[in-house]
Design an enzyme around this catalytic site. Structure first.
Site, PDB file in Angstrom:
ATOM      1  N   GLU A  49       0.819  -1.223   0.000  1.00 40.89           N
ATOM      2  CA  GLU A  49       0.000   0.000   0.000  1.00 40.89           C
ATOM      3  C   GLU A  49       0.851   1.271   0.000  1.00 40.89           C
ATOM      4  OE1 GLU A  49      -2.598  -3.257   1.698  1.00 40.89           O
ATOM      5  OE2 GLU A  49      -0.553  -2.555   2.083  1.00 40.89           O
TER       6      GLU A  49
ATOM      7  N   MET B 185      23.899   9.592   2.997  1.00 39.19           N
ATOM      8  CA  MET B 185      23.757  10.825   3.772  1.00 39.19           C
ATOM      9  C   MET B 185      23.943  10.546   5.258  1.00 39.19           C
ATOM     10  SD  MET B 185      23.478  14.024   3.110  1.00 39.19           S
ATOM     11  CE  MET B 185      22.559  14.450   1.633  1.00 39.19           C
TER      12      MET B 185
ATOM     13  N   LYS C  49     -17.803  -1.747   4.840  1.00 43.58           N
ATOM     14  CA  LYS C  49     -18.160  -2.758   3.859  1.00 43.58           C
ATOM     15  C   LYS C  49     -19.664  -2.840   3.632  1.00 43.58           C
ATOM     16  CE  LYS C  49     -16.973  -7.463   2.442  1.00 43.58           C
ATOM     17  NZ  LYS C  49     -16.184  -8.669   2.779  1.00 43.58           N
TER      18      LYS C  49
ATOM     19  N   PHE D 102     -11.809  -7.945  13.102  1.00 43.69           N
ATOM     20  CA  PHE D 102     -10.665  -8.326  12.277  1.00 43.69           C
ATOM     21  C   PHE D 102     -10.355  -7.226  11.270  1.00 43.69           C
ATOM     22  CE2 PHE D 102      -9.093 -10.484   8.370  1.00 43.69           C
ATOM     23  CZ  PHE D 102      -7.876 -10.899   8.867  1.00 43.69           C
ATOM     24  N   GLN D 103      -9.094  -6.843  11.238  1.00 43.48           N
ATOM     25  CA  GLN D 103      -8.588  -5.784  10.358  1.00 43.48           C
ATOM     26  C   GLN D 103      -9.344  -4.462  10.544  1.00 43.48           C
ATOM     27  OE1 GLN D 103      -8.275  -7.351   6.299  1.00 43.48           O
ATOM     28  NE2 GLN D 103      -6.174  -7.989   6.737  1.00 43.48           N
TER      29      GLN D 103
END
Length: 583
Positions: free
Chosen positions: A48, A477, A160, A110-111
């Protein structure tokens, strides 16, 4: 329509042609609708974070809103880094995230995560949609907010059950405008008049441009160039503004700031009138704030009211869209009567500063110097239809110093947040937007491994991006500052288990190229450019080269260290005098 159908219809109405995303349980209804249509192409990434950076690259290269689609929970939390990156660099993004059903919100399902709460600090605005009949209007508003005013990211969190629910679709044409968000676009005429008067009487002027010019669009770029032409003022730019004024232009001073050019920083320090156009006086530009351009009258044009007088107090703040303000400024300047002070003495100073080769380095026939590698890359792409993205580190600063940009929207880099891993997925987004163009990610061997898996996405979607790795086997760096600030104690900045990048490229189905000989570099770069496939180019460069010029933390612009002065003792002394502040 179902909520999922509403999402797709609203995206189409807002001109979306590409979405960057990754599926999951909470967005499967939307993915089912994507499967059943052909108007919008979905680009499947491998993480993602890659979706967000790809959408950023797409937005920056096109001037359109980038769109990403992620699932709930870890899908949304993985989007936080690109959202914050887009917020810092004013990149318009719409992130649509799935959420657990409304009946489960707050139950630690969940999630599940509090997406709205988590993303509130890293977005311009966000919504949790609980009524399917509001969904279309929310998406329309999301696009308006993302691309108007100071652009930035927004999040639309869609449970959902809302995706399954049926409701009415509200067309874009009938979308009500939110009264609480109406950015000021036209500058105050009195303020513009005061600015023009200061400019007309300036003897040591400079124009300091930034990413706001890019965001305002092609007309703002044209007007900025016209302003430079009619005033004959020297012009410099931030990292994000490169390309708004052509690198070949006679008034160009190069980039300013911590690793900017000597002439740009000296002009900023000694000017008597500074015209800041679409930049925000960030710390990498200002250095020591109380010594920043100490004897100048300052004009600041910005569309974000919170940027005005935030870091640097200015004499003439002008709130408005850069393009509209420049249009009025050019008109008023052209209408001026009478003689204006000569700038001949000022240009004599500028030419003297230009005489210092501030990007000098010691060439070698035995090892590829990183500066030489980018000089040769710049020569190879000159005159071509090319786009450059970068990761973050020494290679990023060298790319800004040595690659010449003639137009805006050709340079994609992570400025404010400094996100390692940005360049590869950003290059993917640029290549999707411009399939026939040459897209090169200038990378470091450490940064490239942050999002290397997006090579798989490039293969899947036939995006022939070129990854030009400046491989010094260090986090360059970090190593530079450990050397200069921490007694050369190189704590975990050397990469002792490097992959074979050529074999890694071949494992993905891309082409791998290796080069460690300066005499063979031009041919290897040409081979990379000519390849019809994605390429990973392992360019082995000098391990311990440092990036100069450099303004040590806590120092003014006229105290920058140049390559011929920048031995370790001089740098250490400068840093000690500045209170040993980390940069």
């Amino acid at each position: 329509m179902t909520g999922a159908e509403i999402v797709l219809q609203a995206l189409k109405e807002n001109g979306v042609e590409h979405i960057f995303g990754y599926p999951g349980g909470a967005v499967l209804p939307i993915y089912d609708e994507i499967f059943q249509q052909d108007d919008i192409q979905h680009i499947l990434v491998r993480h993602e974070q890659g979706a967000g950076h790809a959408a950023e690259g797409y937005a920056r290269a096109t001037g359109k809103v980038g769109v990403m689609l992620v699932t709930s929970g870890p899908g949304a939390t993985n989007a936080v880094t690109p959202l914050q990156d887009a917020l810092m660099d004013s990149i318009p993004l719409v992130c649509i995230s799935g959420q657990v059903p409304t009946t489960l919100i707050g139950s630690d399902a969940f999630q599940e995560c509090d997406t709205v709460g988590i993303t509130r600090p890293c977005t311009k605005y966000n919504w949790l949609v609980k009524d399917v009949n509001e969904l279309a209007n929310v998406i329309h508003e999301a696009f308006r907010i993302a691309q108007s005013g100071r652009p930035g990211p927004v999040v639309v969190d869609v449970p959902k059950d809302i995706q399954f629910a049926r409701g009415h679709y509200s067309p874009l044409a009938g979308h009500p405008i939110r009264e609480s968000y109406r950015p000021t676009t036209e500058g105050n005429s009195d303020a513009i008049a005061a600015a023009v008067e200061l400019m007309a009487n300036a003897r040591r002027p400079v124009i300091y441009s930034g990413g706001g010019v890019v965001n305002s669009g092609p007309e703002a770029t044209r007007l900025l160039r016209e302003l430079v032409e009619i005033t004959n003022f020297p012009i410099t730019s931030t990292l994000m503004g490169l390309g708004c004024y052509p690198a070949s232009g006679k008034n160009w001073l190069g980039m300013l700031g911590m690793h900017g050019s000597y002439q740009a920083n000296m002009a900023m320090h000694d000017c008597d009138v500074m015209v800041c156009v679409g930049a925000r006086f960030d710390d990498r530009i200002t250095g020591r704030v109380d010594a920043f351009s100490p004897n100048s009258k300052k004009i600041h044009i910005d569309i974000d009211p919170s940027s005005l007088n935030k870091t640097i107090h200015v004499d003439v703040p002008i709130l408005g869209d850069v393009g509209l303000v420049l249009e009025e400024m050019v008109r008023r300047y052209r209408a001026l009567k009478g003689e204006r002070p000569s700038l001949a003495a000022w240009w004599d100073n500028v030419e003297r500063w230009r005489g210092r080769d501030c990007f000098a380095y010691t060439p070698s026939k035995d090892v590829i110097m990183p500066q030489y590698a980018l000089e040769r890359l710049n020569a190879a792409v000159k005159g071509r239809d090319f786009y450059i993205t970068t990761e973050v580190g020494q290679h990023q600063m060298w790319a800004a110093q040595f690659i010449d940009f003639e137009e805006p929207n050709r340079w994609m880099t992570s400025g404010g947040l400094g996100t390692m891993g940005y360049g590869l997925p950003a290059a993917l987004g640029v290549q999707i937007a411009h399939p026939g163009s040459l897209v090169i990610d200038v990378a470091g061997d450490a940064s490239i491994q942050m999002c290397i898996q997006e090579m798989s996405a490039a293969i899947q979607h036939n995006a022939p991006i070129k990854i030009f790795i400046m491989n010094n086997q260090y986090m360059g760096m970090v190593r530079q500052w450990q050397q200069l600030l921490h007694g050369n104690r190189l704590s975990h900045s050397y990469t002792e288990a490097m992959p074979d990048f050529v074999k890694l490229a071949e494992a993905y189905g891309a082409e791998g190229i290796y080069c460690d000989d300066p005499a063979e570099l031009d041919d290897a770069i040409q081979r990379m450019i000519d390849s019809p496939k994605p390429v990973i180019f392992d360019c082995r460069v000098a391990n311990l080269a440092n990036c100069f010029p450099m303004i040590p933390s806590g120092k003014a612009h006229n105290e920058m260290l140049l390559p011929d002065e920048a031995n370790d003792e001089a740098v250490a002394t400068a840093i000690d005098a500045a209170g040993r502040q980390l940069v």
